[in-house]
Design a protein around this motif. Structure first.
Motif, short mmCIF file in Angstrom:
data_model
loop_
_atom_site.label_atom_id
_atom_site.label_comp_id
_atom_site.label_asym_id
_atom_site.label_seq_id
_atom_site.Cartn_x
_atom_site.Cartn_y
_atom_site.Cartn_z
N VAL A 1 -49.04 10.31 30.91
CA VAL A 1 -47.92 10.91 29.64
C VAL A 1 -48.25 10.19 28.47
O VAL A 1 -49.08 9.16 27.79
N LYS A 2 -47.40 10.84 27.11
CA LYS A 2 -47.78 10.75 26.04
C LYS A 2 -46.11 10.84 25.28
O LYS A 2 -45.41 11.43 25.62
N GLU A 3 -46.16 10.75 24.32
CA GLU A 3 -44.84 10.70 23.28
C GLU A 3 -44.99 12.36 22.83
O GLU A 3 -45.51 13.24 23.30
N GLY A 4 -43.14 12.83 24.09
CA GLY A 4 -43.05 14.41 23.52
C GLY A 4 -42.96 14.57 24.82
O GLY A 4 -42.66 15.53 24.96
N ASP A 5 -43.90 14.37 25.34
CA ASP A 5 -43.34 14.40 27.41
C ASP A 5 -42.70 14.25 28.05
O ASP A 5 -40.85 12.91 28.02
N ILE A 6 -41.38 14.96 28.94
CA ILE A 6 -40.61 14.39 29.81
C ILE A 6 -41.37 14.82 31.13
O ILE A 6 -41.89 15.53 31.87
N ILE A 7 -40.68 13.54 32.13
CA ILE A 7 -40.72 13.19 33.42
C ILE A 7 -39.80 13.42 33.68
O ILE A 7 -38.68 13.10 33.75
#
Length: 202
Positions: free
Chosen positions: A150-156
């Motif tokens: 994951v990276k900044e700006g992702d939603i899990i």
């Protein structure tokens, strides 16, 4: 041998492929637009509620009850397409009234030295939106899976019973998330319309 079912949706998606069962990761469109608005709303939340660093070294509003969240409307707008896709994957109802009632959001803002030990959530699905994540090695760690890409700006989105934690922040760069729990309701008419086989991939 463990097998994983990857559900395929009919909607256009930027959801990552080859993930374990019931794990969904999306990259938020226009994250750079939403990021300063959310950070401003969180800063206001801290100020008006006099939120202090907790014993683990981070700011959060999980424990302040039914106080209006300054970022709630923003999150509703951001999450709508991604919640819709999760709902369509499992045959859940997608009406907006259900979304409004059955959500619980809170922010967590980590500074150097902060960590959050193993825990789990309530609800049918949990989510984490990475508003600030300058170092991807400081992303959420899952007991059963380790860290996802994951990276900044992702939603899990993930099953809330899965134990997970935030590793200790070693850098002097801030990490900010909004987390949440969502309840859903099966949409019998939707299942009837599309047929049960649509939701099986074994």
């Amino acid at each position: 041998m463990m097998t994983h079912t990857i559900m395929k949706n009919t909607t256009t998606s930027n959801c990552k492929d080859n993930l374990p069962d019931h794990i969904h990761i999306f990259s938020v469109e226009d994250h750079e637009y939403w990021k300063p608005k959310l950070l401003e709303a969180i800063e206001l939340m801290i100020k008006i509620n006099n939120i202090k660093l907790n014993d683990w070294g981070f700011y959060y509003d999980f424990n302040i009850g039914k106080v209006k969240r300054t970022y709630k409307q923003l999150m509703d707008n951001i999450l709508l397409p991604y919640i819709n896709e999760v709902e369509e994957t499992y045959g859940f109802k997608t009406d907006s009234e259900s979304k409004r009632i059955n959500q619980h959001f809170w922010f967590q803002q980590y500074i150097q030295g902060a960590a959050h030990s193993w825990h789990n959530h309530n609800g049918h699905f949990a989510l984490i939106y990475y508003i600030e994540l300058p170092d991807s090695t400081e992303a959420t760690e899952f007991l059963n899976y380790g860290k996802f890409d994951v990276k900044e700006g992702d939603i899990i989105f993930f099953p809330p019973f899965l134990p997970h934690r935030s590793p200790k922040i070693k850098s002097n760069l801030r990490k900010t998330i909004i987390s949440g729990n969502i309840d859903f309701e099966v949409d019998g008419e939707f299942l009837k319309h599309h047929g049960e086989k649509r939701f099986r991939n074994r």
